[in-house]
Design a protein around this motif. Structure first.
Motif, PDB file in Angstrom:
ATOM      1  N   UNK A 260       0.518  -1.359  -0.017  1.00 38.85           N
ATOM      2  CA  UNK A 260      -0.651  -0.188   0.277  1.00 38.85           C
ATOM      3  C   UNK A 260       0.929   1.261  -0.089  1.00 38.85           C
ATOM      4  N   UNK A 261       1.846   0.951   0.822  1.00 38.66           N
ATOM      5  CA  UNK A 261       2.858   2.676   0.509  1.00 38.66           C
ATOM      6  C   UNK A 261       3.369   2.565  -0.765  1.00 38.66           C
ATOM      7  N   UNK A 262       4.088   1.613  -1.154  1.00 32.73           N
ATOM      8  CA  UNK A 262       4.672   1.419  -2.012  1.00 32.73           C
ATOM      9  C   UNK A 262       3.426   2.191  -3.610  1.00 32.73           C
ATOM     10  N   UNK A 263       2.898   1.444  -3.352  1.00 32.91           N
ATOM     11  CA  UNK A 263       1.597   2.017  -4.150  1.00 32.91           C
ATOM     12  C   UNK A 263       1.413   3.282  -3.996  1.00 32.91           C
ATOM     13  N   UNK A 264       1.120   4.150  -3.394  1.00 35.25           N
ATOM     14  CA  UNK A 264       0.481   5.171  -2.788  1.00 35.25           C
ATOM     15  C   UNK A 264       1.764   5.849  -2.977  1.00 35.25           C
ATOM     16  N   UNK A 265       2.729   5.811  -2.642  1.00 32.72           N
ATOM     17  CA  UNK A 265       3.664   6.651  -2.483  1.00 32.72           C
ATOM     18  C   UNK A 265       4.249   6.940  -4.672  1.00 32.72           C
ATOM     19  N   UNK A 266       4.338   5.746  -5.242  1.00 35.41           N
ATOM     20  CA  UNK A 266       4.864   5.975  -6.837  1.00 35.41           C
ATOM     21  C   UNK A 266       3.032   6.639  -7.223  1.00 35.41           C
ATOM     22  N   UNK A 267       2.222   6.204  -6.758  1.00 37.69           N
ATOM     23  CA  UNK A 267       1.087   7.590  -7.725  1.00 37.69           C
ATOM     24  C   UNK A 267       1.459   9.353  -6.988  1.00 37.69           C
ATOM     25  N   UNK A 268       1.459   8.896  -5.591  1.00 33.34           N
ATOM     26  CA  UNK A 268       2.674  10.227  -5.381  1.00 33.34           C
ATOM     27  C   UNK A 268       3.323  11.369  -6.434  1.00 33.34           C
ATOM     28  N   UNK A 269       4.267  10.476  -6.586  1.00 37.64           N
ATOM     29  CA  UNK A 269       5.258  11.144  -7.290  1.00 37.64           C
ATOM     30  C   UNK A 269       5.415  11.184  -8.382  1.00 37.64           C
ATOM     31  N   UNK A 270       4.560  10.236  -9.217  1.00 37.37           N
ATOM     32  CA  UNK A 270       3.835  10.001 -11.170  1.00 37.37           C
ATOM     33  C   UNK A 270       3.377  11.374 -10.624  1.00 37.37           C
ATOM     34  N   UNK A 271       1.974  11.520  -9.634  1.00 37.76           N
ATOM     35  CA  UNK A 271       1.106  13.354 -10.453  1.00 37.76           C
ATOM     36  C   UNK A 271       1.568  14.180 -10.406  1.00 37.76           C
ATOM     37  N   UNK A 272       3.230  14.386  -8.774  1.00 36.25           N
ATOM     38  CA  UNK A 272       3.723  15.864  -9.721  1.00 36.25           C
ATOM     39  C   UNK A 272       5.067  15.711 -10.658  1.00 36.25           C
ATOM     40  N   UNK A 273       5.219  15.052 -11.169  1.00 40.31           N
ATOM     41  CA  UNK A 273       6.145  14.748 -11.688  1.00 40.31           C
ATOM     42  C   UNK A 273       5.395  14.947 -13.805  1.00 40.31           C
ATOM     43  N   UNK A 274       4.584  14.065 -13.317  1.00 41.33           N
ATOM     44  CA  UNK A 274       3.251  15.148 -14.220  1.00 41.33           C
ATOM     45  C   UNK A 274       2.945  16.425 -14.169  1.00 41.33           C
ATOM     46  N   UNK A 275       2.886  17.302 -13.292  1.00 43.96           N
ATOM     47  CA  UNK A 275       2.776  18.228 -12.646  1.00 43.96           C
ATOM     48  C   UNK A 275       4.113  19.348 -13.596  1.00 43.96           C
ATOM     49  N   UNK A 276       4.767  18.268 -12.632  1.00 47.32           N
ATOM     50  CA  UNK A 276       5.913  19.247 -13.290  1.00 47.32           C
ATOM     51  C   UNK A 276       5.913  19.739 -14.777  1.00 47.32           C
ATOM     52  N   UNK A 277       5.329  18.426 -15.915  1.00 47.97           N
ATOM     53  CA  UNK A 277       6.068  17.951 -16.771  1.00 47.97           C
ATOM     54  C   UNK A 277       4.577  19.656 -17.638  1.00 47.97           C
ATOM     55  N   UNK A 278       3.629  19.304 -17.361  1.00 50.66           N
ATOM     56  CA  UNK A 278       2.569  20.262 -17.568  1.00 50.66           C
ATOM     57  C   UNK A 278       3.174  21.514 -17.913  1.00 50.66           C
ATOM     58  N   UNK A 279       3.402  22.297 -16.631  1.00 46.45           N
ATOM     59  CA  UNK A 279       4.474  23.560 -16.275  1.00 46.45           C
ATOM     60  C   UNK A 279       5.742  23.556 -17.360  1.00 46.45           C
ATOM     61  N   UNK A 280       5.953  22.839 -18.152  1.00 40.89           N
ATOM     62  CA  UNK A 280       7.225  22.895 -18.789  1.00 40.89           C
ATOM     63  C   UNK A 280       8.795  22.528 -18.037  1.00 40.89           C
ATOM     64  N   UNK A 281       8.407  22.102 -16.620  1.00 40.30           N
ATOM     65  CA  UNK A 281       9.575  22.651 -15.893  1.00 40.30           C
ATOM     66  C   UNK A 281      10.464  21.287 -16.048  1.00 40.30           C
ATOM     67  N   UNK A 282      11.981  21.245 -16.257  1.00 39.47           N
ATOM     68  CA  UNK A 282      12.365  19.836 -16.845  1.00 39.47           C
ATOM     69  C   UNK A 282      13.545  19.813 -15.667  1.00 39.47           C
TER      70      UNK A 282
END
Length: 459
Positions: A190-212
């Motif tokens: 559960x921790x692994x899955x929920x943690x990965x969901x959070x991190x991937x969400x943060x990555x997509x947010x940065x990508x949408x803002x054009x942050x590299x």
């Protein structure tokens, strides 16, 4: 009674504040302990020499071999290049398309294999930089990614992990490192899955803002290319040996619990071999792992072995004395008049022992900024009460072990936590840049253990 309660709360608050400010716990834990003693009207010097120091010394006697051997094992894995070989192989195999997953798994494999959290951060960081840069993921997300892999499910949830947070409860509950394997595995997933969901969400947010990945970063490694690291399959041999022999010596056909007769154990004042068997098993397993790690790359290890062992020993001494200071603090606190009111309040936060235990361990781990310190204080102070309440409610001691262990890795990673500060220093980032993601992982871990405790309370 109000003044006595205030004395304890004040001492805890001051300890947390000074730890957050970077002052050594070794120095200030006894100072604030004695402050609480004076305010409470108890005898000053007997509290210090006979309660504080005696319990701190007992903790060192029990766990110093694990702290020392764990530090040496991690250092030798680092010196031999085995840790870097494992990290590099996993990161390269998954590639930049799964950059975050590769870093989490690299950290998880090393941590579950017995490598210390600090060594894991050092070993994985260069490869995390390379793959994050290639995938154009913001560097500020690296600390949270490493934290998920090293500070959570492999540290205290998965059964058999040789990290000290999974060993400490064995001395209080008479369990072993494999306690409640189903509960631990489910919680870890559960921790692994929920943690990965959070991190991937943060990555997509940065990508949408054009942050590299960004530029102008501090502590950028020169390269993460192969520097003559040993073969992957050879590199994992020490980890496998630690895990294999820890299991065989804990629950297998060579279990250390069966090595000595009751008469022999009685000579050493060991009433119940289960309270020491897990430590014995891990000591032997880590020793075998150290020998194997040295043999992997003997020539390279030899050149830096003296300085490496010195660094490992110093790190182990600092870690064990910090934690022992907190244990001494907890043992004095439980003798103070105001503690009964605080204890009743904590125990009454929930009528169920598992939920109450999860809350109390989390609170103390957060206050001390230490998973092992908070766990030790909680079990020293209330371990017997939780065991008695659990037995009365028909709750397995293995569940008590697993919930306590997992709870220690919840709120411990508040900003003043030593591992968090070290991780940010390694990556050259600040709390302002990266702590949000570490805190999110902390919240995920805390909510998971509380959820597990609540669900188990229905059984």
């Amino acid at each position: 009674m109000f003044v006595q309660v205030v004395a304890i709360v004040l001492a805890l608050g001051l300890l947390m504040f000074f730890a957050y400010r970077g002052y050594p716990v070794i120095v200030f834990a006894p100072i604030f302990t004695l402050l609480a003693v004076v305010i409470s009207g108890l005898a000053l010097m007997p509290s210090y020499t006979e309660t504080y120091m005696t319990n701190a010394a007992n903790y060192i006697k029990t766990y110093f071999p694990i702290f020392l051997l764990g530090a040496i094992f991690g250092k030798v894995m680092e010196l031999s290049g085995a840790a870097s070989s494992i990290a590099q192989s996993i990161v390269k195999a998954l590639g930049s398309r799964r950059a975050m997953l590769s870093v989490v798994l690299a950290c998880a494999v090393l941590t579950y294999g017995g490598v210390s959290l600090f060594v894991v951060a050092f070993a994985v960081y260069p490869f995390a930089v390379a793959v994050f840069r290639e995938a154009n993921i913001p560097k500020r997300l690296i600390p949270g990614t490493i934290a998920l892999g090293a500070f959570t499910f492999t540290m205290d949830a998965l059964p058999g992990t040789p990290q000290v947070q999974n060993i400490i409860p064995t001395a209080y509950f008479g369990t072993d490192a494999y306690a409640a394997p189903v509960v631990g595995t489910i919680g870890g997933l559960i921790v692994f899955a929920a943690g990965m969901v959070w991190l991937e969400r943060r990555r997509r947010q940065a990508e949408a803002l054009g942050e590299g990945y960004g530029t102008g970063h501090k502590n950028e490694p020169e390269t993460a290319e192969n520097q003559g690291y040993p073969n992957l399959w050879i590199s994992i041999v020490p980890l496998v040996l630690v895990l294999l022999f820890n299991f065989l010596l804990s629950r297998g056909f060579i279990s250390v619990a069966d090595w000595y007769s009751a008469d022999v154990l009685k000579q050493y004042n060991i009433a119940n071999v289960k309270t020491v068997a897990s430590s014995w098993a891990l000591i032997i397993a880590l020793t075998l792992g150290i020998v194997a790690a040295v043999c992997i790359n003997l020539r390279q290890v030899q050149t830096k072995l003296a300085t490496g062992l010195t660094a490992a020993a110093m790190g182990a001494l600092l870690a064990i004395f910090n934690t022992a200071s907190e244990v001494g603090f907890g043992n004095v606190v439980k003798t103070l008049p105001g503690f009964k009111a605080i204890q009743d309040w904590i125990l009454n936060l929930s009528s169920h022992p598992l939920v109450s235990e999860a809350i109390s361990v989390n609170i103390l781990a957060g206050v001390t900024g230490s998973a092992s310190g908070g766990l030790s204080i909680a079990l020293e102070v209330m371990g017997k009460q939780y065991m008695a309440a659990g037995q009365a409610a028909g709750i397995s001691v293995e569940w008590l072990h697993r919930i306590a262990s997992m709870a220690s890795g919840g709120m411990d990673t508040l900003p003043h936590n030593g591992a968090v500060i070290t991780l940010l220093a390694i990556t050259g980032l600040t709390h302002r840049q990266s702590y949000k993601d570490i805190f999110a992982i902390t919240v995920v871990k805390t909510l998971t253990v509380l959820l597990l405790a609540a669900v188990l309370s229905f059984f």
